[in-house]
Scaffold this active site. Structure first.
Site, mmCIF file in Angstrom:
data_model
loop_
_atom_site.group_PDB
_atom_site.id
_atom_site.type_symbol
_atom_site.label_atom_id
_atom_site.label_comp_id
_atom_site.label_asym_id
_atom_site.label_seq_id
_atom_site.Cartn_x
_atom_site.Cartn_y
_atom_site.Cartn_z
ATOM 1 N N GLU A 124 17.592 -3.754 -9.660
ATOM 2 C CA GLU A 124 17.441 -4.321 -8.321
ATOM 3 C C GLU A 124 18.651 -3.960 -7.470
ATOM 4 O OE1 GLU A 124 16.902 -6.068 -4.887
ATOM 5 O OE2 GLU A 124 15.276 -6.008 -6.368
ATOM 6 N N GLN A 125 18.403 -3.496 -6.250
ATOM 7 C CA GLN A 125 19.510 -3.063 -5.407
ATOM 8 C C GLN A 125 20.333 -4.215 -4.847
ATOM 9 O OE1 GLN A 125 18.207 -0.862 -2.003
ATOM 10 N NE2 GLN A 125 16.838 -2.465 -1.263
ATOM 11 N N ARG A 169 8.140 -19.084 -0.935
ATOM 12 C CA ARG A 169 8.276 -17.791 -1.602
ATOM 13 C C ARG A 169 9.404 -17.826 -2.638
ATOM 14 N NH1 ARG A 169 6.791 -12.350 -0.674
ATOM 15 N NH2 ARG A 169 5.431 -13.058 0.998
ATOM 16 N N TYR A 211 1.317 -24.088 7.099
ATOM 17 C CA TYR A 211 0.900 -24.901 5.959
ATOM 18 C C TYR A 211 2.116 -25.521 5.274
ATOM 19 C CZ TYR A 211 1.750 -20.350 3.577
ATOM 20 O OH TYR A 211 2.256 -19.149 3.134
ATOM 21 N N ASP A 241 3.769 -3.137 -3.198
ATOM 22 C CA ASP A 241 3.937 -2.575 -1.861
ATOM 23 C C ASP A 241 4.406 -1.129 -1.874
ATOM 24 O OD1 ASP A 241 3.148 -4.906 -0.677
ATOM 25 O OD2 ASP A 241 5.133 -5.526 -0.006
#
Length: 393
Positions: free
Chosen positions: A35-36, A109, A217, A296
């Site tokens: 992971e960067q 998230r 929401y 993605d």
């Protein structure tokens, strides 16, 4: 002599990368995630966890944790921007759980990311590793080079590094994503601020305007924290940062004519972030040799169906099934099998989402939420799609 297990390098520790790591470890593969970022950040953003994604997360052992940390909505309620008239009520709650076999949940998230991260041991994670090079090495292994000077080798590489994927660029060249001149304002904030405006958010609601919309929401089971995200035209803005601050007054002005509930929610929010909305056309090729893409990096999409992360999570389950029990000589064929299995579904969701009509009127969601990546048909071993007689149109 003990044979060395197949080892997989995953580039990117977002939802898809962590889900892939957990799913691959589940079938006995060694995994290292690069992971960067130097540390994980809890961004102010919500996420809808569809029933299809929950099937995968259940298989990874996260259902109990997520039910305890998330909101269980009655529906995804679609309303007219001005009158509040219900355009379509996509019912969730117990009816959807009974129909699709898994719940539909609304989360922060950061909570979903933390849940996935809990499945990946810290010794499998390498932070501050930005990929800069990728090439075939000795004995069919793949060599990786990172900006910090580190190098590594792996039997296979999974590029889960997002819409601006370095892995995709190294494989196929750099092609800019599509920018439609629209941006998203988003934030999470304490729900008690809503009371001062005389409004409340107690379900998932999308307010449809003529050229813009807002989705709102709760993200906690006690409704103590709420989230909203917009989509609106702002063609002069092109920044892609998740952390860029937006101007709350500009946002409020953009929704000035909307229903009083919308205006009240925007009046209550203390601050917002903003980001461009990007996607790409479906890719015909996801990988080469022992390298492939996930999430993605190969099928970025607009957020209008709330399926971007769900598709990456589904990818992870299918990938693990295709690699389960495979010997080194079969890795490339297994990755092509994964790609062929996933391409039709992800392309359909990309293109459907791009239309931004999901839920605006009568909508059949069965083909999306009824999919279970643990049991869905795989392409056969010659990489032909296996017909599914029960597949919905």
């Amino acid at each position: 002599m003990t044979l060395r297990k197949i080892d997989i390098a995953i580039i990117g520790a977002g939802m898809g990368g962590l889900a892939a790591a957990a799913a691959l470890r589940r079938v006995g593969l060694d995994v290292t995630v690069y992971e960067q970022a130097r540390q994980f950040a809890r961004l102010g953003a919500g996420i809808q966890i569809g029933c299809n994604a929950m099937h995968v997360l259940r298989g990874l052992g996260l259902e109990q944790r997520l039910r305890a940390e998330t909101f269980y909505p009655r529906s995804w309620n679609n309303r007219d921007w001005r009158t509040g008239e219900v355009l379509f009520d996509m019912v969730f709650g117990e009816p959807a759980e009974e129909k699709y076999g898994a719940p539909y949940l609304l989360a922060h998230r950061g909570d979903l990311h933390a849940a996935l991260a809990s499945l990946v041991p810290t010794d499998c994670l390498r932070l501050d590793h930005r990929l800069v090079g990728l090439e075939a090495g000795a004995s069919d292994r793949v060599r990786l080079a990172f900006a910090n000077g580190a190098t590594a080798e792996a039997d296979a590489v999974i590029g889960a590094d997002g819409v601006n994927s370095v892995v995709r660029s190294l494989l196929f060249g750099n092609v800019e994503p599509q920018f439609a001149g629209r941006i998203a304002y988003r934030t999470t904030f304490p729900a008690h601020r809503l009371a001062e405006q005389g409004v409340a958010i107690d379900d998932c609601v999308k307010w449809w305007g003529e050229d813009r919309h807002i989705v709102m929401y709760p993200v906690k089971p006690d409704r103590s924290e709420v989230y909203f995200v917009t989509s609106q035209p702002e063609p002069q803005f092109t920044a892609e940062s998740w952390s860029m601050e937006g101007d709350v007054e500009v946002l409020r002005a953009a929704f000035e004519g909307f229903h009083p509930t919308v205006r009240g929610v925007l009046a209550a929010c203390p601050s917002v972030h903003k980001r461009v909305l990007l996607d790409r056309d479906p890719l015909e090729q996801w990988g080469d040799g022992a390298v492939t893409l996930l999430g993605d990096s190969c099928h970025p999409m607009t957020p209008y169906m709330a399926q971007g992360a769900a598709m990456a999570i589904e990818d992870a389950a299918i990938l693990s099934r295709c690699l389960d029990g495979v010997e080194r000589a079969g890795i490339a064929a297994a990755l092509r099998r994964y790609e062929v299995t996933r391409q039709e579904r992800t392309a359909r969701i990309q293109l459907t989402s791009r239309q931004n009509q999901w839920g605006k009127g009568a909508t059949d969601p069965d083909w999306v939420y009824g999919y279970n990546a643990w049991t869905a048909p795989l392409a056969d071993r010659s990489n032909q799609v296996v017909p599914d007689r029960e597949r919905l149109p």
